[in-house]
Scaffold this active site. Structure first.
Site, PDB file in Angstrom:
ATOM      1  CD1 TRP A 121      -8.879  -0.912   7.656  1.00 52.67           C
ATOM      2  CD2 TRP A 121      -7.264  -1.134   6.135  1.00 52.67           C
ATOM      3  NE1 TRP A 121      -9.435  -1.482   6.536  1.00 52.67           N
ATOM      4  CE2 TRP A 121      -8.466  -1.633   5.595  1.00 52.67           C
ATOM      5  CE3 TRP A 121      -6.095  -1.171   5.360  1.00 52.67           C
ATOM      6  CZ2 TRP A 121      -8.541  -2.165   4.303  1.00 52.67           C
ATOM      7  CZ3 TRP A 121      -6.184  -1.694   4.073  1.00 52.67           C
ATOM      8  CH2 TRP A 121      -7.385  -2.179   3.556  1.00 52.67           C
ATOM      9  CB  THR A 122      -1.413  -0.952  10.653  1.00 51.55           C
ATOM     10  OG1 THR A 122      -0.804  -0.919   9.356  1.00 51.55           O
ATOM     11  CG2 THR A 122      -1.931  -2.338  10.956  1.00 51.55           C
ATOM     12  CD  GLU A 123      -4.405   3.796   7.479  1.00 56.94           C
ATOM     13  OE1 GLU A 123      -4.725   2.835   8.217  1.00 56.94           O
ATOM     14  OE2 GLU A 123      -4.892   3.972   6.343  1.00 56.94           O
ATOM     15  CD  GLU A 157     -10.225   4.266   0.595  1.00 60.03           C
ATOM     16  OE1 GLU A 157     -10.869   4.912   1.426  1.00 60.03           O
ATOM     17  OE2 GLU A 157      -9.113   3.766   0.857  1.00 60.03           O
ATOM     18  CG  ASP A 200      -2.250   0.708   0.958  1.00 59.38           C
ATOM     19  OD1 ASP A 200      -2.199   1.883   0.580  1.00 59.38           O
ATOM     20  OD2 ASP A 200      -3.315   0.103   1.119  1.00 59.38           O
ATOM     21  CG  HIS A 216      -4.926   2.232  -1.544  1.00 61.97           C
ATOM     22  ND1 HIS A 216      -4.787   2.620  -0.234  1.00 61.97           N
ATOM     23  CD2 HIS A 216      -6.222   2.432  -1.858  1.00 61.97           C
ATOM     24  CE1 HIS A 216      -5.972   3.033   0.227  1.00 61.97           C
ATOM     25  NE2 HIS A 216      -6.847   2.951  -0.744  1.00 61.97           N
TER      26      HIS A 216
HETATM   27  C1  ACM Z   1     -10.779   0.069   2.664  1.00 61.81           C
HETATM   28  O1  ACM Z   1     -11.043   0.225   3.865  1.00 61.81           O
HETATM   29  N1  ACM Z   1     -10.182   1.035   1.968  1.00 61.81           N
HETATM   30  C2  ACM Z   1     -11.094  -1.160   1.975  1.00 61.81           C
END
Ligand code: ACM
Ligand code: ZN
Length: 688
Positions: A469-471, A329, A195, A272
């Site tokens: 998700w790891t932001e 996205e 990503d 991404h």
């Molecule tokens: C996503 O949360 N962008 C799949």
């Protein structure tokens, strides 16, 4: 086949006789997650010790996998025989009454433990139930209470997704997670490998991906943002990142396979892809704005060669039938100004950029299908005419929660942001490590029902998945904290029939599971015992003079943060910790609303609260003006407030109010927004 069914029936009859003679207790079953679909406790126990024998009729590859798994356990079994009758565990492939390959039947008596299954997966799950049922006093011994369990999963897909791009998690951590996830009968690990935060897997044909884009100048993404998202080489000072070698991947896949977990790799495309474009800028669009874009150029054949070459190496490493190509996205506008993309659109008679993405996705789908694999994509892949064979991962509940995919006949995996995003706060954000705006406590996850209502073939719903998700997940401990116990809730939704679910009962089991994981697995879960719960003010209606009154919008609200639309600001309900949902309303520009009290009304206070989460794009107004009018044309200002935000604060709810004595019909609340992106979020205008 016939013979086996008869012997199954005899087995059940014997079990039933045994049960008649055993006083029953549900107590020992309290530890099992996911809750078995049929369990009857007996009395007495089986003592697993250093003399315990193990017999199995497993053969070939399944026997090898089981041996590999058994080696990871602290117990040392001696080899048993089919005719052994005491101190023996038997793992038997025998057809059950169900065809389900993950089903099992477990019978524990003081003499023997018998686990039967149609396949190795069932035997593996029987062993997990046996271990959760047991009580260990030393690492290599265990007392297992007598019980009979008949069990099979509700869904075929019970998944966990980990993003290793925004933050990198090493091989040992992945192995640890696979071990724990399989203990809760999770059977899929969706590995979000690449990503914008960095490329994380060795690809021989494109070595620059890991040479140039696997490390970055800052670990923290906000710091990195201010450094213009530059990648660097591994040996640069302060370099943060990492990647998995092919050898790492092989070891992890082998470990997962022995734990009956399928790994679905995700290579996110065509959006991404900042990491790819850093290493191979020639894959970006032909436009000056494309330099900083995240999107691959769809007009360029080199893009397709790149994606296919990468997928070839991915397919060599991962035996999974499913390969995930992301698809979420993408900023499709970037393709509008690119000469190559425009040419492609002309040649293919494509008029909308959304269809350009589906042209791309369709080519990937066909490529994967040619190699015997099935494509999965996030639900954006539906924005075009995509093969019905593609599986849709539904994440945006605002686009119909999987409904569109089901109506089009696609198989769907349910993973809505509203319930399955584990990076969102799970408790009062004032006391939590940084998360994403949103409040998804354990109870909310647990009460999610993945089967949408409607007229469609229910077998199309493959299952459920929790996503991390790891932001905002910088460390291993933080990943564990956010994953557990919410992942156990996902496991139970995926396995247990809905009529058997009960949150209070689950919470008790989750508490004891957390103790076990902390003590035995060195895990760092969220502390469920000290959970604070929802915002108190949001729990009861907030009675006030404005309740139910009409709101006129002099500036529009943000449709993405609509709350309950025109009713939000006067519905008499304050918001919870989450900015999304039906209580908070967002404004991309200024907030400017007039409340019509219908008749001139005595007023002593006017106020409203705003949610401030600057890292999530939720800001405070920089000025507020509260005014009143009797004709709705000329207004008298009651108060002007100028606000200076402290951007070091991660989360806060601020109230801005006027108090005094006035009489008026119209009340105007005007708040200006200091920053161009993001929203200001308000839950209610309160008038006393
Ligand atoms: C996503 O949360 N962008 C799949
Ligand atoms: Zn292009």
């Amino acid at each position: 086949m016939e013979k086996h069914i008869i012997s199954n029936n005899i087995f059940r009859a014997i079990c039933q006789i045994l049960i008649l003679f055993c006083p029953m207790s549900e107590l020992q079953a309290q530890n099992i997650i996911p809750k078995p679909n049929n369990i009857v406790m007996g009395s007495g126990q089986f003592e697993l010790n250093s003399q315990t024998k193990l017999y199995t009729n497993l053969k070939g590859q399944e026997k090898l996998l089981m041996d590999k798994y058994l080696q990871t356990l602290p117990f040392h079994f001696t080899t048993g025989k089919a005719k052994d009758k005491a101190n023996v565990i038997k793992l038997l492939i025998e057809p059950l009454q169900t065809q389900n390959q993950e089903a099992y039947q477990l019978s524990v008596t003081p003499e023997e433990v018998i686990i039967k299954g149609n396949a190795g997966a069932g035997l593996f799950y029987g062993l997990q139930t046996m271990t959760q049922l047991g009580v260990s006093h030393t690492p290599s011994t265990m007392n297992i209470p007598c019980a009979i369990v008949n069990d099979e999963p509700r869904f075929v897909h019970r998944g966990y997704m980990l993003d290793v791009s925004r933050h990198f998690f090493d091989k040992n951590f992945i192995i640890k997670m696979l071990d724990i996830l399989s203990f809760y009968k999770i059977n899929t690990f969706h590995w979000h490998l690449v990503d914008t935060g960095g490329w994380r897997i060795q690809i021989d044909k494109y070595p620059k991906l890991t040479e140039l884009a696997a490390y970055r100048s800052f670990s923290d993404l906000n710091d990195w943002w201010t450094d213009h998202n530059r990648f660097c080489k591994k040996d640069s000072i302060g370099a943060y990142g990492g990647f998995y070698t092919k050898q790492d991947i092989k070891e992890i896949v082998a470990y997962a396979t022995a734990h009956h977990i399928n790994i679905i790799p995700e290579i996110d495309m065509p959006g991404h892809s900042r990491d790819v474009l850093w290493a191979y800028p020639e894959l970006a669009c032909q436009d000056k704005n494309a330099n900083n874009s995240n999107e691959l150029c769809i007009g360029n054949e080199k893009t397709f060669r790149f994606c296919e070459d990468v997928l070839i190496e991915i397919m060599e490493l991962f035996p999974s039938k499913y390969i995930h190509i992301g698809g979420d996205e993408a900023n499709r506008n970037i393709w509008k100004d690119c000469s190559l993309c425009k040419k492609r659109m002309e040649e293919e008679h494509i008029t909308k950029v959304a269809d350009l993405q589906s042209y791309f996705t369709n080519r990937m789908e066909k490529f994967l299908a040619k190699h015997g694999r099935t494509m999965i994509g996030w639900d954006e892949i539906l924005d075009g005419d995509i093969s019905q064979n593609a599986v849709v991962m539904s994440w945006r509940e605002e686009v119909d929660g999987g409904g569109e995919a089901l109506r089009k006949g696609h198989r769907v995996i349910m993973s809505p942001t509203s319930h399955c995003y584990l990076d969102y706060y799970q408790d009062c954000p004032y006391f939590e490590p940084q998360g994403l705006l949103g409040y998804i406590p354990l109870k909310k996850v647990y009460n999610f029902e993945p089967m949408p209502t409607g007229n469609f073939d229910q077998s199309l719903v493959l299952g459920i998945q929790g996503n991390l998700w790891t932001e905002h997940v910088p460390t291993i401990n933080n990943a564990e904290y956010k994953t557990f116990p919410r992942m156990q809730a996902i496991a139970e939704i995926g396995w247990t029939q809905p009529e058997l679910k009960d949150y209070d009962n689950f919470r008790t089991r989750a508490l004891s599971a957390m103790d076990y994981l902390k003590e035995k697995k060195n895990l760092h879960p969220f502390n469920l015992r000290t959970e604070i719960g929802p915002r108190m003010e949001s729990l009861q209606p907030c009675t006030n003079l404005a309740k139910g009154k009409k709101v006129n919008y002099l500036a529009p609200y943000d449709p993405s943060f609509a709350g309950s639309k025109e009713a939000t600001l006067t519905d008499g309900w304050l918001g919870d910790w989450n900015g999304n949902g039906d209580r908070w309303q967002g404004f991309v520009g200024n907030m400017d609303v007039v409340i019509d009290m219908e008749t001139p009304t005595e007023i002593q206070a006017i106020g409203s609260s705003f949610l401030f989460v600057p890292t999530g794009g939720q800001y405070l107004p920089d000025s507020i003006e509260i005014s009143i009018s009797n004709d709705g044309k000329t207004y008298k200002t009651l108060k002007k407030i100028s606000v200076t935000s402290d951007y070091s604060i991660l989360f806060h709810i601020y109230t801005f109010a006027w108090a005094g004595q006035e009489k008026a019909r119209y009340i105007r609340y005007h708040a200006t927004k200091p920053i161009t992106w993001g929203d200001i979020l308000c839950d209610e205008i309160i008038i006393k």
